[in-house]
Scaffold this motif. Structure first.
Motif, PDB file in Angstrom:
ATOM      1  N   PHE A 319       0.838  -1.205   0.000  1.00 51.21           N
ATOM      2  CA  PHE A 319       0.000   0.000   0.000  1.00 51.21           C
ATOM      3  C   PHE A 319       0.873   1.255   0.000  1.00 51.21           C
ATOM      4  O   PHE A 319       0.652   2.188  -0.782  1.00 51.21           O
ATOM      5  CB  PHE A 319      -0.912  -0.016   1.228  1.00 51.21           C
ATOM      6  CG  PHE A 319      -1.633   1.280   1.479  1.00 51.21           C
ATOM      7  CD1 PHE A 319      -2.805   1.579   0.808  1.00 51.21           C
ATOM      8  CD2 PHE A 319      -1.132   2.202   2.391  1.00 51.21           C
ATOM      9  CE1 PHE A 319      -3.474   2.781   1.030  1.00 51.21           C
ATOM     10  CE2 PHE A 319      -1.784   3.393   2.620  1.00 51.21           C
ATOM     11  CZ  PHE A 319      -2.959   3.688   1.935  1.00 51.21           C
ATOM     12  N   LYS A 322       2.703   1.826  -3.278  1.00 51.97           N
ATOM     13  CA  LYS A 322       1.796   2.226  -4.361  1.00 51.97           C
ATOM     14  C   LYS A 322       1.261   3.642  -4.182  1.00 51.97           C
ATOM     15  O   LYS A 322       1.192   4.416  -5.154  1.00 51.97           O
ATOM     16  CB  LYS A 322       0.624   1.249  -4.442  1.00 51.97           C
ATOM     17  CG  LYS A 322      -0.373   1.607  -5.544  1.00 51.97           C
ATOM     18  CD  LYS A 322      -1.486   0.569  -5.648  1.00 51.97           C
ATOM     19  CE  LYS A 322      -2.460   0.923  -6.777  1.00 51.97           C
ATOM     20  NZ  LYS A 322      -3.546  -0.078  -6.909  1.00 51.97           N
ATOM     21  N   TYR A 323       0.887   4.007  -2.957  1.00 47.10           N
ATOM     22  CA  TYR A 323       0.143   5.250  -2.757  1.00 47.10           C
ATOM     23  C   TYR A 323       0.966   6.404  -2.182  1.00 47.10           C
ATOM     24  O   TYR A 323       0.425   7.499  -2.006  1.00 47.10           O
ATOM     25  CB  TYR A 323      -1.073   4.991  -1.856  1.00 47.10           C
ATOM     26  CG  TYR A 323      -2.152   4.187  -2.536  1.00 47.10           C
ATOM     27  CD1 TYR A 323      -2.957   4.770  -3.518  1.00 47.10           C
ATOM     28  CD2 TYR A 323      -2.345   2.847  -2.230  1.00 47.10           C
ATOM     29  CE1 TYR A 323      -3.939   4.029  -4.156  1.00 47.10           C
ATOM     30  CE2 TYR A 323      -3.329   2.098  -2.869  1.00 47.10           C
ATOM     31  CZ  TYR A 323      -4.125   2.696  -3.829  1.00 47.10           C
ATOM     32  OH  TYR A 323      -5.091   1.952  -4.473  1.00 47.10           O
ATOM     33  N   ARG A 324       2.239   6.208  -1.901  1.00 45.67           N
ATOM     34  CA  ARG A 324       3.016   7.310  -1.308  1.00 45.67           C
ATOM     35  C   ARG A 324       3.123   8.511  -2.240  1.00 45.67           C
ATOM     36  O   ARG A 324       3.343   9.631  -1.786  1.00 45.67           O
ATOM     37  CB  ARG A 324       4.405   6.804  -0.907  1.00 45.67           C
ATOM     38  CG  ARG A 324       5.231   6.235  -2.041  1.00 45.67           C
ATOM     39  CD  ARG A 324       6.471   5.543  -1.522  1.00 45.67           C
ATOM     40  NE  ARG A 324       7.158   4.790  -2.571  1.00 45.67           N
ATOM     41  CZ  ARG A 324       8.142   3.930  -2.333  1.00 45.67           C
ATOM     42  NH1 ARG A 324       8.551   3.716  -1.092  1.00 45.67           N
ATOM     43  NH2 ARG A 324       8.718   3.284  -3.326  1.00 45.67           N
ATOM     44  N   GLU A 326       0.737   8.668  -5.150  1.00 47.19           N
ATOM     45  CA  GLU A 326      -0.605   8.849  -5.726  1.00 47.19           C
ATOM     46  C   GLU A 326      -1.569   9.539  -4.772  1.00 47.19           C
ATOM     47  O   GLU A 326      -2.344  10.409  -5.179  1.00 47.19           O
ATOM     48  CB  GLU A 326      -1.194   7.492  -6.127  1.00 47.19           C
ATOM     49  CG  GLU A 326      -0.521   6.826  -7.309  1.00 47.19           C
ATOM     50  CD  GLU A 326      -1.220   5.542  -7.697  1.00 47.19           C
ATOM     51  OE1 GLU A 326      -2.403   5.373  -7.334  1.00 47.19           O
ATOM     52  OE2 GLU A 326      -0.574   4.693  -8.341  1.00 47.19           O
ATOM     53  N   LEU A 327      -1.564   9.139  -3.514  1.00 50.88           N
ATOM     54  CA  LEU A 327      -2.543   9.647  -2.548  1.00 50.88           C
ATOM     55  C   LEU A 327      -1.898  10.763  -1.733  1.00 50.88           C
ATOM     56  O   LEU A 327      -1.035  10.525  -0.886  1.00 50.88           O
ATOM     57  CB  LEU A 327      -3.003   8.508  -1.624  1.00 50.88           C
ATOM     58  CG  LEU A 327      -4.090   8.850  -0.599  1.00 50.88           C
ATOM     59  CD1 LEU A 327      -5.318   9.451  -1.259  1.00 50.88           C
ATOM     60  CD2 LEU A 327      -4.462   7.597   0.199  1.00 50.88           C
ATOM     61  N   PHE A 343     -10.705   8.179   0.012  1.00 49.39           N
ATOM     62  CA  PHE A 343     -10.047   6.901  -0.275  1.00 49.39           C
ATOM     63  C   PHE A 343     -10.540   5.816   0.683  1.00 49.39           C
ATOM     64  O   PHE A 343     -10.840   4.687   0.274  1.00 49.39           O
ATOM     65  CB  PHE A 343      -8.526   7.043  -0.161  1.00 49.39           C
ATOM     66  CG  PHE A 343      -7.784   5.765  -0.392  1.00 49.39           C
ATOM     67  CD1 PHE A 343      -7.394   5.381  -1.663  1.00 49.39           C
ATOM     68  CD2 PHE A 343      -7.485   4.920   0.671  1.00 49.39           C
ATOM     69  CE1 PHE A 343      -6.731   4.185  -1.882  1.00 49.39           C
ATOM     70  CE2 PHE A 343      -6.819   3.719   0.468  1.00 49.39           C
ATOM     71  CZ  PHE A 343      -6.436   3.361  -0.805  1.00 49.39           C
ATOM     72  N   SER A 347     -12.551   2.507  -0.445  1.00 49.72           N
ATOM     73  CA  SER A 347     -11.890   1.200  -0.348  1.00 49.72           C
ATOM     74  C   SER A 347     -12.757   0.173   0.358  1.00 49.72           C
ATOM     75  O   SER A 347     -12.707  -1.017   0.039  1.00 49.72           O
ATOM     76  CB  SER A 347     -10.575   1.334   0.415  1.00 49.72           C
ATOM     77  OG  SER A 347     -10.812   1.544   1.798  1.00 49.72           O
TER      78      SER A 347
END
Length: 427
Positions: A319, A322-324, A326-327, A343, A347
């Motif tokens: 997680f 992937k999201y560091r 993007e989010l 988010f 989810s």
């Protein structure tokens, strides 16, 4: 008082080294608090049969540091057979006999478990396991232990027995191997990671290592390849949430150990140091710090194969990787939690809020982390049953309508109630 004794030659070394016996009396409240009905009963049994019983290892270190230890291990001159006879005669129940071949008997008194281990010497080691024989020599048992600060004993009258200057090292916040660092490491290569872990607990400053210790670690680091992933992970995850973790992880790379313990060979050291600085005061999970080293999901998968981490830990690493990027918070609303709460809502996973909190620690977003920690996931007020009452019967149409209403609800910052949302449904 100090008394000096010349030790026997250490196997594998040409020189002799000195060992010392230091004794003192401990009378702290933390020590006195250990004397429950269970421990008093245990002490009476050993005294009756004239066998010595002392507190050993980490519990002694904690007590000398002014802490009440969570776990207390005991050492004794009695053999396992003698202990079993003593406990059976006294009507004391024994549990968990798995440790008996290593000299450990677990007795249960007054609803407390007490692990008591016979003094031992290693007669043969292979870097992972040791064949032991029992002894009544406290000095020899101390000599086989890993670090000086873990090699002390404390009698139940408060007398400290310290053969390798562990108390002095503890006071000076030094972490040293007992005797030869190379020999101790070759007896069990996991001691390399234990050295780093205790360095983080004891040392006041990063980089205060003895050069010969680092040389021994570098020259013997390959032995970690034969240590099970589960044992490595136990040490590694304690190391990364301790003091000086960024320094110690960087040292692991400079000593060329990463390849043997499941970390990516090209780990992103700069990212890790930045994340550790962001998260260190916010109780990060171990994987939150380690995730900074991974450059791709594939590296997380390789780590899992080597270390066999839990599914939760692996999923957190994936997680974060992937999201560091993007989010993240919106430039037009930098103080808004909305991207993160949206988010979590989308989810629909039970641990999504926990993962996002770790992401905010990773990013150093203290204000948003504080707000999200207090935020409760709101319940979406519409169900498929509500839509069927309005005459919508197609499963596909119900799904599409629910998603449209969910988007409207999110835009309202989750404030619209059921009637307001249903008013948006076209008949």
């Amino acid at each position: 008082m100090w008394s000096r004794l010349l030790s026997p030659r250490v196997s594998g070394r040409a020189s002799l080294y000195w060992r010392s016996l230091f004794t003192m009396q401990l009378k702290t409240s933390e020590f006195q608090s250990l004397f429950t009905d269970g421990l008093n009963g245990l002490a009476e049994v050993f005294e009756k049969h004239q066998h010595e019983l002392r507190i050993a290892g980490g519990a002694v270190r904690d007590l000398l540091s002014g802490k009440r230890p969570e776990d207390v291990d005991f050492a004794t001159t009695a053999t396992p057979e003698e202990m079993k006879h003593m406990f059976q005669t006294a009507g004391i129940r024994m549990i968990n006999n798995k440790g008996e071949k290593h000299g450990t008997i677990t007795a249960r008194l007054h609803n407390e478990n007490f692990e008591v281990t016979t003094l031992r010497v290693d007669v043969q080691t292979d870097g992972r396991h040791a064949e032991v024989e029992f002894t009544t020599d406290w000095q020899k048992d101390a000599e086989r232990r890993d670090l000086t600060i873990n090699s002390m004993f404390l009698a139940l009258d408060g007398t400290l027995y310290d053969y390798y200057r562990g108390y002095e090292d503890l006071q000076n916040r030094k972490v040293r191997f007992v005797g030869s660092a190379e020999q101790r490491i070759k007896e069990d290569y996991l001691r390399i990671l234990r050295y780093f872990r205790f360095y983080g607990r004891v040392a006041s400053e990063p980089g205060d290592h003895e050069p010969e210790t680092l040389t021994a670690i570098r020259e013997n680091g390959h032995g970690l390849a034969a240590i099970s992933g589960e044992r490595i992970w136990v040490e590694l995850k304690k190391l990364v949430v301790g003091n000086h973790a960024a320094h110690l992880l960087e040292l692991i790379y400079s000593l060329e150990l990463a390849q043997y313990i499941g970390l990516p060979p090209d780990g992103d050291i700069d990212e890790m140091k930045r994340v550790w600085q962001n998260a260190k005061d916010r109780s990060p999970k171990p994987m939150t710090i380690l995730a900074a080293l991974f450059r791709s999901p594939e590296q997380v998968e390789k780590m899992d194969i080597r270390l066999k981490v839990s599914r939760e830990e692996k999923n957190l690493a994936l997680f974060l990787v992937k999201y560091r990027r993007e989010l993240c918070k919106r430039e037009d609303e930098p103080d808004s939690l909305k991207p993160f709460t949206d988010f979590i809502i989308d989810s629909r996973e039970l641990d999504s809020q926990s993962k996002v909190c770790e992401l905010l620690k990773y990013k150093g977003e203290e204000k948003l982390l504080s707000e999200l920690s207090r935020w409760s996931i709101p319940r979406f007020p519409i169900s498929g049953h509500d839509l069927r009452k309005l005459g919508i019967t197609s499963g596909k149409e119900i799904g599409a309508t629910l998603q449209e209403l969910r988007d409207v609800w999110k835009k309202s910052h989750y404030q619209m109630d059921k009637d307001e949302l249903l008013s948006n449904v076209k008949p």
